[in-house]
Design a protein around this motif. Sequence first.
Motif, PDB file in Angstrom:
ATOM      1  N   ASP A 107       0.765  -1.189  -0.011  1.00 28.17           N
ATOM      2  CA  ASP A 107      -0.081  -0.021  -0.067  1.00 28.17           C
ATOM      3  C   ASP A 107       0.854   1.256  -0.026  1.00 28.17           C
ATOM      4  N   LYS A 108       0.918   1.957  -1.035  1.00 29.66           N
ATOM      5  CA  LYS A 108       1.805   3.054  -1.185  1.00 29.66           C
ATOM      6  C   LYS A 108       1.475   3.991  -0.257  1.00 29.66           C
ATOM      7  N   ASP A 109       0.515   4.156   0.146  1.00 33.28           N
ATOM      8  CA  ASP A 109      -0.293   5.273   1.230  1.00 33.28           C
ATOM      9  C   ASP A 109       0.228   5.061   2.576  1.00 33.28           C
ATOM     10  N   GLN A 110       0.635   3.880   2.916  1.00 28.89           N
ATOM     11  CA  GLN A 110       1.148   3.520   4.321  1.00 28.89           C
ATOM     12  C   GLN A 110       2.270   4.163   4.710  1.00 28.89           C
ATOM     13  N   LEU A 111       2.325   4.142   6.127  1.00 29.64           N
ATOM     14  CA  LEU A 111       3.876   4.617   6.647  1.00 29.64           C
ATOM     15  C   LEU A 111       5.093   3.897   5.977  1.00 29.64           C
ATOM     16  N   SER A 112       6.111   4.584   5.632  1.00 23.45           N
ATOM     17  CA  SER A 112       7.290   4.122   5.103  1.00 23.45           C
ATOM     18  C   SER A 112       8.116   3.415   5.984  1.00 23.45           C
ATOM     19  N   SER A 113       9.288   2.705   5.715  1.00 24.82           N
ATOM     20  CA  SER A 113      10.116   2.053   6.848  1.00 24.82           C
ATOM     21  C   SER A 113      10.489   2.714   7.791  1.00 24.82           C
ATOM     22  N   VAL A 114      10.824   2.165   8.802  1.00 26.98           N
ATOM     23  CA  VAL A 114      11.524   2.980  10.019  1.00 26.98           C
ATOM     24  C   VAL A 114      12.891   3.362   9.733  1.00 26.98           C
ATOM     25  N   GLU A 115      13.586   2.533   8.940  1.00 26.87           N
ATOM     26  CA  GLU A 115      14.875   2.992   8.340  1.00 26.87           C
ATOM     27  C   GLU A 115      14.898   3.926   7.456  1.00 26.87           C
ATOM     28  N   ALA A 116      16.053   4.263   6.789  1.00 29.59           N
ATOM     29  CA  ALA A 116      16.215   5.458   5.939  1.00 29.59           C
ATOM     30  C   ALA A 116      15.382   4.884   4.403  1.00 29.59           C
ATOM     31  N   GLY A 117      14.872   5.673   3.718  1.00 30.83           N
ATOM     32  CA  GLY A 117      14.166   5.415   2.328  1.00 30.83           C
ATOM     33  C   GLY A 117      12.733   5.002   2.414  1.00 30.83           C
ATOM     34  N   ALA A 118      11.968   5.384   1.171  1.00 32.32           N
ATOM     35  CA  ALA A 118      10.863   5.120   1.063  1.00 32.32           C
ATOM     36  C   ALA A 118      10.685   4.538  -0.427  1.00 32.32           C
ATOM     37  N   VAL A 119      11.060   3.180  -0.401  1.00 29.84           N
ATOM     38  CA  VAL A 119      11.223   2.668  -1.636  1.00 29.84           C
ATOM     39  C   VAL A 119       9.897   2.625  -2.322  1.00 29.84           C
ATOM     40  N   LEU A 120       9.001   1.959  -1.974  1.00 30.85           N
ATOM     41  CA  LEU A 120       7.535   1.697  -2.464  1.00 30.85           C
ATOM     42  C   LEU A 120       7.016   3.110  -2.822  1.00 30.85           C
ATOM     43  N   GLY A 121       7.109   4.194  -2.099  1.00 26.59           N
ATOM     44  CA  GLY A 121       6.514   5.498  -2.099  1.00 26.59           C
ATOM     45  C   GLY A 121       7.036   6.062  -3.326  1.00 26.59           C
ATOM     46  N   ASP A 122       8.452   5.859  -3.658  1.00 25.03           N
ATOM     47  CA  ASP A 122       9.338   6.367  -4.662  1.00 25.03           C
ATOM     48  C   ASP A 122       8.672   5.604  -5.753  1.00 25.03           C
ATOM     49  N   LEU A 123       8.641   4.638  -5.959  1.00 22.37           N
ATOM     50  CA  LEU A 123       8.073   3.577  -7.198  1.00 22.37           C
ATOM     51  C   LEU A 123       6.859   4.161  -7.429  1.00 22.37           C
ATOM     52  N   CYS A 124       5.989   4.373  -6.704  1.00 20.11           N
ATOM     53  CA  CYS A 124       4.640   4.768  -7.055  1.00 20.11           C
ATOM     54  C   CYS A 124       3.947   5.978  -6.946  1.00 20.11           C
ATOM     55  N   ARG A 125       5.007   6.913  -7.000  1.00 21.04           N
ATOM     56  CA  ARG A 125       4.627   8.383  -6.984  1.00 21.04           C
ATOM     57  C   ARG A 125       3.690   8.758  -7.933  1.00 21.04           C
ATOM     58  N   ARG A 126       3.577   8.223  -9.209  1.00 21.23           N
ATOM     59  CA  ARG A 126       2.881   8.426 -10.437  1.00 21.23           C
ATOM     60  C   ARG A 126       1.407   7.488 -10.412  1.00 21.23           C
ATOM     61  N   ALA A 127       1.331   6.480  -9.661  1.00 16.56           N
ATOM     62  CA  ALA A 127       0.429   5.421  -9.576  1.00 16.56           C
ATOM     63  C   ALA A 127      -0.843   5.825  -9.798  1.00 16.56           C
ATOM     64  N   ASP A 128      -1.226   7.138  -9.054  1.00 17.84           N
ATOM     65  CA  ASP A 128      -2.667   7.232  -9.235  1.00 17.84           C
ATOM     66  C   ASP A 128      -3.159   7.834 -10.601  1.00 17.84           C
ATOM     67  N   ASP A 129      -2.501   8.269 -11.360  1.00 17.56           N
ATOM     68  CA  ASP A 129      -2.959   8.832 -12.681  1.00 17.56           C
ATOM     69  C   ASP A 129      -2.347   7.680 -13.702  1.00 17.56           C
ATOM     70  N   GLY A 130      -1.813   6.777 -13.293  1.00 19.21           N
ATOM     71  CA  GLY A 130      -1.519   5.556 -14.237  1.00 19.21           C
ATOM     72  C   GLY A 130      -0.230   5.947 -14.969  1.00 19.21           C
ATOM     73  N   HIS A 131      -0.345   6.808 -15.929  1.00 16.76           N
ATOM     74  CA  HIS A 131       0.896   7.130 -16.686  1.00 16.76           C
ATOM     75  C   HIS A 131       1.270   5.979 -17.911  1.00 16.76           C
ATOM     76  N   TYR A 132       0.447   5.328 -18.291  1.00 14.15           N
ATOM     77  CA  TYR A 132       0.564   4.263 -19.401  1.00 14.15           C
ATOM     78  C   TYR A 132       0.735   5.105 -20.715  1.00 14.15           C
ATOM     79  N   SER A 133       1.443   4.337 -21.480  1.00 14.93           N
ATOM     80  CA  SER A 133       1.659   4.803 -22.758  1.00 14.93           C
ATOM     81  C   SER A 133       0.701   4.185 -23.673  1.00 14.93           C
ATOM     82  N   VAL A 134       0.538   4.763 -24.969  1.00  9.99           N
ATOM     83  CA  VAL A 134      -0.460   4.252 -26.018  1.00  9.99           C
ATOM     84  C   VAL A 134      -0.216   2.776 -26.371  1.00  9.99           C
ATOM     85  N   ALA A 135       1.193   2.335 -26.262  1.00 15.00           N
ATOM     86  CA  ALA A 135       1.617   0.991 -26.812  1.00 15.00           C
ATOM     87  C   ALA A 135       0.825   0.012 -25.515  1.00 15.00           C
ATOM     88  N   THR A 136       1.053   0.456 -24.264  1.00 11.47           N
ATOM     89  CA  THR A 136       0.762  -0.315 -23.268  1.00 11.47           C
ATOM     90  C   THR A 136      -1.013  -0.492 -23.191  1.00 11.47           C
TER      91      THR A 136
END
Length: 659
Positions: free
Chosen positions: A315-344
């Motif tokens: 779940d990208k909206d949950q709290l990030s890890s206790v340690e440094a970094g928010a990997v899933l949050g960084d990966l999913c920054r654009r997930a809400d709007d999809g950002h798919y290509s025409v080919a996809t």
Amino acid sequence: MMSRDTLFEQLEQDIGQHRLRQLDVALARFLAEREAGASTPLLWLAALLSRQLADGHLCLELDALAELADEQAWPPAWRGMSRDVEDQRERLLASSPLVADGRRGHPLNAPLVLDGTRLYLRRYWNHECQVASAIRERLARPQQVPLQLADELARLFPASPAEPSPNWPKIACALAARGAFSVITGGPGTGKTTTVVRLLGLLQTLQLRQQARPLRIRLAAPTGKAAARLNASIAAQLARLDVDDETRAVIPAQVETLHRLLGARPDTRRFRHDRSHPLHLDVLVIDEASMIDLEMMSAVLAALPAAARLILLGDKDQLSSVEAGAVLGDLCRRADDGHYSVATADWLRVTTADDIQPFVREDAQPLDQQLAMLRHSHRFGDASGIGQLARAVNAGDVGRVHAMLDARSADLGWMPSATREQLAELAIDGNCGQFAPGATAALPAGYRHYLELIQRERPARNDAAANDDWARGVLQAFNRFQLLCALRHGPCGVDGLNQLIAESLHACGLIESSLGWYEGRPVMVTRNDYSLGLANGDVGICLRLPDDSGKPQLSVVFLADAATGPSDTRTRRVAPSRLGEVSTVYAMTVHKSQGSEFEHTALVLPAQASNVLTRELLYTGITRARHWFSLVGSRDIVDGAIERRTRRYSGLAERLAGD
């Protein structure tokens, strides 16, 4: 410019005022000893960078120093140092042997790295570069799309008028089947586990139809609790999966922690499996990916065979890890709007018959094409108070949150404030009258339920199987309710509430003592113990069980993990004297609750505002509840938390985008 002696006097004062830690100042002193010519602004930046890492940031964003000064109410000395950095940044950093140029990599032995406007400790800069490079390589790797993919998807996802369109679980499976790296994100109840089980069925079916050996699939989660929950969910889903018996037999149901998967070794940060000794698998699925920090993700990617497929769930909206970094949050920054290509979009229309044209964007990036967001919650419908509150918090809709809190629904209760007696009653019986009266036949549980079960269901004979069933039932009963806190310290923090609850339970005669080891005491392991096979976050209950001679002895009982047996059929006993770092866990932090769900969750907020209180913390606490959620906290505190977003400075998203 401030002298070095004056700087360290100031930094020592900052420790006393909790702006810095001893470790932060120790780093600045170490660098001062290493480089006699190091300027005082640079040493201050090093201490500040170390503090930023403790707060979860991967780097110090130099362009944001003025913003940080306002957010954190910096003292005049810090603001003056910030102005020195702003005026002399190029000279301070470019001329120092302590700082490497991140774009060129020199000097190679410099402990700090400046990459654009971001200052890193070299270890974290290395991790960030390695993670970005590994993911981009997997995204760029050509994948052969199985010929029968569309047919198998149609069989596993039969058309139904009740299914929302687009069918995001079906889309997620299609995207994952064509790539070496994919991410499936979604809120509670959106079907992440159901989707991944169908995905594994799809992948194994396609593999076996090619008359090849079955795929070697491993399932993992960051913590023991998350692994146990996924283990039970997958076992239930497998029984209903529409595949033949041969395929079902080669889909694993056991889930292990990432530390166990990688082969954690005592007294070192390194794992047995790494680039030189990769994991033996073809597919790796990691659940609760929001809890994975950058260093762990780097270790996973390093240990992953080049030809293997990696699938992240979370779940990208949950709290990030206790340690440094928010990997899933960084990966999913654009997930809400999809950002798919025409080919996809065209490929998905042919492969899944789904139209995702509203989510097509001109600025599509490779990562976007392997990311699917599940958008329909099956657990929290339109009538669910919990679901409506979670959605309103996530959207930052303060007015809607107020309306939900005032409404008093069957599953959602709110107390603007609570006395110590009310907090104790909430913990013991689960209700202080804050739910709508008569709205439901069932009642939310508190801790009385599992403590009375200990006495009521205790086996009358010394039967190992009966005692194991009883202990397992106690653990499951305890997990019906959990009190959550935002902070560790203070009257509304973990420490204060654990003491209050233990004393109150003792006063009610539900436990025999409120101190030391006693029957019914719940504990959480706070540090990995490899000799006992226990991981940080594992929860056990102290119970009186017969030893080999039949004499009752106190033992701490844990649900077995995937390495010692199916978690729903076996328990593990550990003598209290063998447990090193554990804490009583009537109350736990929201961070520690990630990867868990409870029938009834109560979140107690402090009376004073804190930077820890964020929208993500509130959302995570709410979504730990399945049937009932109780919130204790004033309207002002709730509003402040909603308005305060978690932000973690990082360059990972930009590296993945190729910037």
